[in-house]
Write a protein that holds these residues in place. Structure first.
Motif, short mmCIF file in Angstrom:
data_model
loop_
_atom_site.label_atom_id
_atom_site.label_comp_id
_atom_site.label_asym_id
_atom_site.label_seq_id
_atom_site.Cartn_x
_atom_site.Cartn_y
_atom_site.Cartn_z
N SER A 199 0.82 -1.22 0.00
CA SER A 199 0.00 0.00 0.00
C SER A 199 0.85 1.27 0.00
O SER A 199 0.37 2.34 -0.38
CB SER A 199 -0.94 0.01 1.21
N THR A 200 2.10 1.18 0.42
CA THR A 200 2.96 2.36 0.48
C THR A 200 3.64 2.65 -0.86
O THR A 200 4.33 3.66 -0.98
CB THR A 200 4.05 2.19 1.55
N VAL A 202 3.28 4.05 -4.26
CA VAL A 202 2.33 4.92 -4.96
C VAL A 202 2.51 4.76 -6.46
O VAL A 202 3.54 5.13 -7.03
CB VAL A 202 2.53 6.39 -4.55
N ARG A 364 -1.78 11.37 -3.23
CA ARG A 364 -1.61 10.22 -2.34
C ARG A 364 -0.26 10.26 -1.61
O ARG A 364 -0.16 9.83 -0.46
CB ARG A 364 -1.75 8.92 -3.14
N TYR A 367 -0.74 12.83 1.20
CA TYR A 367 -1.63 12.30 2.22
C TYR A 367 -0.95 11.20 3.03
O TYR A 367 -1.08 11.12 4.25
CB TYR A 367 -2.91 11.76 1.56
N MET A 368 -0.18 10.34 2.35
CA MET A 368 0.50 9.24 3.03
C MET A 368 1.56 9.76 4.01
O MET A 368 1.72 9.24 5.11
CB MET A 368 1.16 8.31 2.01
N LYS A 371 -0.57 12.13 6.89
CA LYS A 371 -1.69 11.55 7.61
C LYS A 371 -1.19 11.01 8.96
O LYS A 371 -0.21 10.30 9.04
CB LYS A 371 -2.33 10.42 6.81
N SER A 373 -1.25 8.79 12.45
CA SER A 373 -1.67 7.47 12.89
C SER A 373 -1.79 7.50 14.41
O SER A 373 -1.35 8.44 15.07
CB SER A 373 -0.66 6.40 12.46
#
Length: 411
Positions: A199-200, A202, A364, A367-368, A371, A373
């Motif tokens: 998922s990391t 892009v 993305r 945002y990654m 963002k 956690s």
């Protein structure tokens, strides 16, 4: 484990000729025999009989420095009491050998690992007397260590020891991606990286999903039988192409981690055709073979200057002698430089372009990175609000960055 003695050999009680011949077959047995002679005062007949018993009753396993088994034994070895008492030792710098300890050990600058060197060392394992031997061996202009582990009687106890070392070795690489590179025509594990979540990475989500699904289908337990029944070679190859910094290598590492595969990196500029054939023949059946920057080797114009001829490369990748079961990933910054034969089906079954970042990729990436956690801040109640702010800023940022001009690394 209890230690019988340290690196100082037991006092010999037989002639030097007997020492050299006996130790050649059963390393360390001279010292054991000397101790028994000293304690029991056995005569020459009994000594000869005991020598014969040693020759027929001892089991022995030899390990070379270049073998991955060496990497399995060393972490176990450095944790044993007899290793700490050894008077002759060799020191390794870095974590490559041990991969032990917690986070503090990982962050330590230039950690040391010390193991016994050039001698015979006795110890007890599950109630059995074993002996470990380390000997230097000249290889070209350098010394390499050759080790052996021996025991009396059945080799079962040695198998148990090596299985224990293997299990511990595999525990150390859980949630890790082992990376191998070639040295002197042999594969050597050079690093272990944390698994990077897919998922990391892009990139175009449709391309990513298609790639993962294709590899998943190939690695299905029934896939080999399916290919064999139809006479289709059980191999799969992918070409990742695009400008530098677009995530080609990162995607490869993530793919390997997702499917719990080891990565074998082949640098074509440092091997000849014979070495290439040997290295590919030694690949495990399930792994990722990574050929980075294959454009440096695969252009039609450069073939006369390279050690590996294009025909030899094609034969090892897609010919009769090529390895089955592996996932081949080639990367290039210049697909236009590659010989068409190198990117045909069979070598490159799928060609996946990773371009510079468009607006969606820029959004993305922003945002990654920003963002929050639950591990970043103590006030979990702020997460939703902070995420709204980050999303709005990400859209604003993406609108200001021209599309396809910067790579994800530059962003």
């Amino acid at each position: 484990m209890a230690t019988l003695n340290n690196s100082t050999p037991l006092t010999p009680f037989i002639s030097s000729s007997h020492v050299s011949i006996l130790d050649f077959f059963v390393p360390g047995s001279t010292g054991i025999l000397a101790t028994i002679e000293q304690v029991l005062a056995i005569n020459s007949y009994a000594r000869t009989l005991f020598i014969c018993m040693l020759l027929f009753a001892a089991s022995n396993v030899n390990i070379s420095y270049s073998s991955e088994v060496y990497d399995m034994i060393i972490p176990w070895l450095v944790s044993q009491p007899f290793a700490h008492r050894a008077r002759s030792s060799i020191a390794h710098i870095g974590c490559r050998r041990s991969h032990r300890g917690g986070d503090d050990d990982k962050m330590q600058k230039k950690p040391l690992s010390i193991s016994p060197w050039s001698g015979t060392f006795y110890f007890f394992y599950k109630g059995h007397l074993l002996w470990y031997r380390s000997m230097p061996k000249e290889v070209g202009f350098r010394l390499e260590e050759v080790i052996s582990v021996s025991a009396f009687g059945s080799p079962t106890i040695l198998k148990q020891l090596f299985n224990e070392c293997r299990d511990e070795y595999l525990k150390l690489t859980q949630n890790k991606t082992p990376i191998f590179e070639h040295q002197d025509c042999k594969w050597k594990r050079t690093k272990v990286r944390d698994i990077r979540p897919i998922s990391t990475v892009v990139m175009d989500e449709e391309k990513k999903t298609g790639l993962i699904r294709d590899i998943e289908t190939f690695l299905d337990p029934q896939a080999h039988t399916w290919h064999a029944n139809r006479g289709i070679p059980y191999r799969r190859g992918y070409l990742l192409h695009g400008p530098p910094g677009t995530g080609k290598s990162s995607l490869c590492v993530s793919v390997a981690g997702k499917f719990n595969l080891e990565i074998y990196i082949l640098n074509l500029s440092s091997v000849d055709s014979r070495s290439l054939s040997i290295l590919l023949a030694e690949l495990p059946t399930r792994c990722v073979l990574l050929l980075e920057d294959v454009d440096a080797e695969g252009s039609a114009k450069s073939q006369s200057k390279e050690k590996v001829a294009l025909s030899d490369l094609l034969n090892t990748l897609d010919g009769v002698a090529s390895q089955e079961g592996r996932v081949l990933i080639m990367t290039t910054n210049h697909i236009e430089h590659l010989d068409p034969a190198l990117i045909r089906a069979g070598c490159a079954d799928q060609k996946i372009e990773l371009p510079n970042a468009n607006k969606d990729a820029v959004f993305r990436l922003f945002y990654m990175v920003f963002k929050q956690s639950k591990d970043d801040i103590p006030d979990l109640g702020k997460l939703a609000k902070d995420d709204e702010i980050v999303e709005r800023r990400a859209h604003e940022f993406a609108e200001k960055i021209p599309e396809y001009e910067f790579s994800p690394v530059e962003i």
